[in-house]
Design a protein around this motif. Structure first.
Motif, PDB file in Angstrom:
ATOM      1  N   THR A 119       0.908  -0.758   0.016  1.00 51.98           N
ATOM      2  CA  THR A 119      -0.439  -0.246  -0.431  1.00 51.98           C
ATOM      3  C   THR A 119       0.927   1.185  -0.133  1.00 51.98           C
ATOM      4  O   THR A 119       0.265   2.651  -0.214  1.00 51.98           O
ATOM      5  N   ARG A 120       2.405   1.052   0.430  1.00 48.95           N
ATOM      6  CA  ARG A 120       3.337   3.136   0.040  1.00 48.95           C
ATOM      7  C   ARG A 120       2.804   3.356   1.483  1.00 48.95           C
ATOM      8  O   ARG A 120       2.384   4.426   0.637  1.00 48.95           O
ATOM      9  N   THR A 121       2.438   2.371   2.745  1.00 49.22           N
ATOM     10  CA  THR A 121       2.846   3.507   3.701  1.00 49.22           C
ATOM     11  C   THR A 121       3.199   3.221   4.817  1.00 49.22           C
ATOM     12  O   THR A 121       3.904   2.007   4.297  1.00 49.22           O
TER      13      THR A 121
ATOM     14  N   THR B 157       3.902   3.416   9.093  1.00 52.49           N
ATOM     15  CA  THR B 157       2.979   3.790  10.116  1.00 52.49           C
ATOM     16  C   THR B 157       4.703   3.698  10.941  1.00 52.49           C
ATOM     17  O   THR B 157       5.668   2.907  11.681  1.00 52.49           O
TER      18      THR B 157
ATOM     19  N   ASN C 135       1.715  14.599   3.159  1.00 51.47           N
ATOM     20  CA  ASN C 135       1.490  13.409   2.889  1.00 51.47           C
ATOM     21  C   ASN C 135       1.862  12.070   3.891  1.00 51.47           C
ATOM     22  O   ASN C 135       1.861  10.954   4.253  1.00 51.47           O
TER      23      ASN C 135
ATOM     24  N   LEU D 177      -1.162  10.139   6.297  1.00 51.75           N
ATOM     25  CA  LEU D 177      -2.959   9.599   5.754  1.00 51.75           C
ATOM     26  C   LEU D 177      -3.241   9.879   7.405  1.00 51.75           C
ATOM     27  O   LEU D 177      -5.063  10.410   7.244  1.00 51.75           O
TER      28      LEU D 177
ATOM     29  N   ASP E 209      -7.490  11.485  10.570  1.00 56.67           N
ATOM     30  CA  ASP E 209      -7.727  11.477  10.095  1.00 56.67           C
ATOM     31  C   ASP E 209      -8.460  12.242   8.245  1.00 56.67           C
ATOM     32  O   ASP E 209      -9.102  13.124   9.366  1.00 56.67           O
TER      33      ASP E 209
ATOM     34  N   ARG F 216       0.469   7.822  10.172  1.00 56.53           N
ATOM     35  CA  ARG F 216       0.808   7.083   9.642  1.00 56.53           C
ATOM     36  C   ARG F 216       0.900   7.824   8.050  1.00 56.53           C
ATOM     37  O   ARG F 216       0.132   9.285   8.076  1.00 56.53           O
ATOM     38  N   TYR F 217       1.858   7.205   7.031  1.00 54.58           N
ATOM     39  CA  TYR F 217       2.215   8.351   6.357  1.00 54.58           C
ATOM     40  C   TYR F 217       2.192   7.730   4.782  1.00 54.58           C
ATOM     41  O   TYR F 217       2.384   6.258   4.712  1.00 54.58           O
ATOM     42  N   ARG F 218       2.345   8.602   4.012  1.00 55.16           N
ATOM     43  CA  ARG F 218       2.469   7.493   2.571  1.00 55.16           C
ATOM     44  C   ARG F 218       3.509   8.209   2.111  1.00 55.16           C
ATOM     45  O   ARG F 218       4.156   8.601   2.272  1.00 55.16           O
TER      46      ARG F 218
END
Length: 474
Positions: A112-114, A116, A169, A171, A186, A211-213
């Motif tokens: 998911t390209r995330t 934490t 970035n 989330l 969020d 939590r980031y992109r």
């Protein structure tokens, strides 16, 4: 922990702290305990205060116990992530420090390209976790910086033009409020608080998880710098200004005026460097852009070549070691014409010592396309953001070098646009926090932040920051 401390007094406070020590999964350290001086030390050596107690969290559950103790005792509270607040907000005299520095976990989901991140992690923790997956979170420029404070203030770094600020970035966040609520925040849940977290600093609660992109970034990246000695600065800055007008998002330049440490072998003179990161796996177009600048303003020295991302991100760490004494200022503007160049060159020419300097961050790109009201960041239209920084070791230099940073700020103030980046602001003892916050965010954003403060922290428990003062405390 030894709890008695007459300076802050009170058997009730002693009992409350003893109870806190018994409930913590981490540790509580007081002035009479071994390791207290090490525990109270923060990155900025100018900040030398003695907290009443320091709670080193062993788990997120400890946050609730510390906040409850701060509420019941009235002890002033400081929340520490990486401990790098230049203004000294990572600690508090005669108060209670919630130290989250032991919570450094980073979880990457490549699918998911995330990413934490726990609140004690540094940039280096995140970069080491994401780089093997060909990913990066846009962060800052020094690996030892704490992610939490960087994020809550905004987050300028080597990927800002390509992917925006750190807050652009973000989330979601897990937040513990002053009242002890645990909120998932969020764009859909508590969206106004999500807005305020992205640039409003630590005014609204303790963020226990970010939590980031994550963005694709193939390492090694094309990076390096062009170096100019004093006779060539005006030509180089003029060429740089023109060069930046049509830059693609992939190019991220930062101009610096510094005296480098002796180990760099470049002598004691102040140098102008154009640091560059080309955030694309296709290095050819980046090299062509660099050559265009080289042709317009031939450097005295300079190398641009593939560099592992984690190496580049930590390259400056040794230059700014923990315990350095520091003071910072900043100013935003969009002009870099003859008048501004002359003012910048004049103040940069005064630098004659290792540690202090001026960074000129070139913005625009993805950063500039984020709508002005999308986050609490103060201003999106500025083309440049100047960071005046000072690091030194000798307390005898405090007055002189602090005065230099203020002098640079004053010299550039006539060209300034509204906006102050709070992560680039040193402490200003005696300054009115309401006036300072309005100056940083502008009237409309400040009022919106005050409304959030009134809702989530009306008692101003979280005042150890560039404070948004709730209405009832003015």
């Amino acid at each position: 922990m030894s709890t008695h401390h007459p300076a802050t007094g009170g058997r009730e406070t002693d009992r409350a702290l003893q109870g806190l020590a018994e409930h913590l999964t981490g540790t509580l350290t007081g002035p009479d305990d071994p390791g207290y001086d090490e525990a109270r030390r923060v990155w900025n050596g100018m900040v030398d205060v003695r907290p009443r107690a320091l709670a080193r969290a062993g788990s997120v559950a400890d946050v609730d116990h510390v906040l409850a103790t701060a509420r019941s005792t009235g002890l002033p509270l400081a929340v520490r992530g990486g401990g790098h607040s230049i203004a000294g907000h990572s600690t508090v005299a005669d108060g209670l420090v919630l130290d989250l520095g032991g919570l450094t976990g980073v979880e990457v989901d490549p699918a998911t390209r995330t990413v934490t991140v726990e609140p004690g992690a540094t940039l280096a923790h995140v970069d080491r976790a994401t780089a093997p997956h060909g990913l990066a979170v846009p962060l800052g420029v020094v690996g030892g910086t704490g992610v939490a404070g960087l994020t809550l203030g905004g987050g300028i770094g080597w990927l800002t033009r390509t992917h925006g600020l750190t807050v652009d970035n973000l989330l979601s966040a897990e937040v513990v409020t002053a009242a002890g609520e645990h909120l998932h925040v969020d764009a859909a849940e508590h969206p106004e608080l999500f807005w305020g977290l992205r640039g409003g600093g630590g005014n609204f609660g303790v963020v226990t998880s970010f939590r980031y992109r994550a963005r694709p970034l193939v390492s090694p990246v094309l990076a390096g710098g062009l170096v100019y000695r004093r006779p060539h600065w005006e030509q180089a800055l003029t060429a740089f200004e023109e060069w930046t007008r049509e830059l693609p998002d992939e190019m991220n330049p930062i101009v610096s005026f510094v005296v480098l440490p002796p180990e760099y072998g470049l002598g004691p003179e102040v140098l102008m460097t154009v640091g560059l990161v080309w955030a694309s796996p296709r290095h050819g177009p980046g090299l062509e852009l660099v050559d265009r600048l080289r042709t317009a303003a031939p450097p005295d020295l300079g190398t641009v070549a593939p560099v592992p991302w984690t190496v580049w991100q930590t390259a400056k760490d040794a230059v700014f070691p923990a315990g350095s004494r520091g003071y910072w200022k900043n100013v935003a503007f969009s002009r870099l014409d003859e008048e501004v160049v002359a003012a910048l060159v004049a103040v940069a020419s005064e630098i004659g010592w290792v540690g202090s300097g001026i960074n000129l961050h070139c913005l625009g790109g993805a950063f500039g396309r984020v709508p002005e009201d999308a986050t609490a960041w103060p201003r999106r239209t500025a083309r440049f953001w100047v960071h005046v920084f000072g690091f030194w070791r000798d307390p005898a230099d405090d007055v002189r070098l602090t005065a230099y940073a203020r002098r640079v700020h004053a010299a550039l103030a006539p060209f300034a646009e509204q906006g102050q980046y709070v992560n680039f602001l040193g402490a200003e003892p005696g300054a009115d926090p309401v006036t300072a916050a309005r100056r940083a965010y502008g009237h409309d954003k400040h009022e919106r932040l005050v409304a959030l403060k009134n809702r989530y922290d009306p008692g101003n428990l979280f005042r150890g920051n560039h404070n948004i003062v709730p209405t009832g405390h003015r």
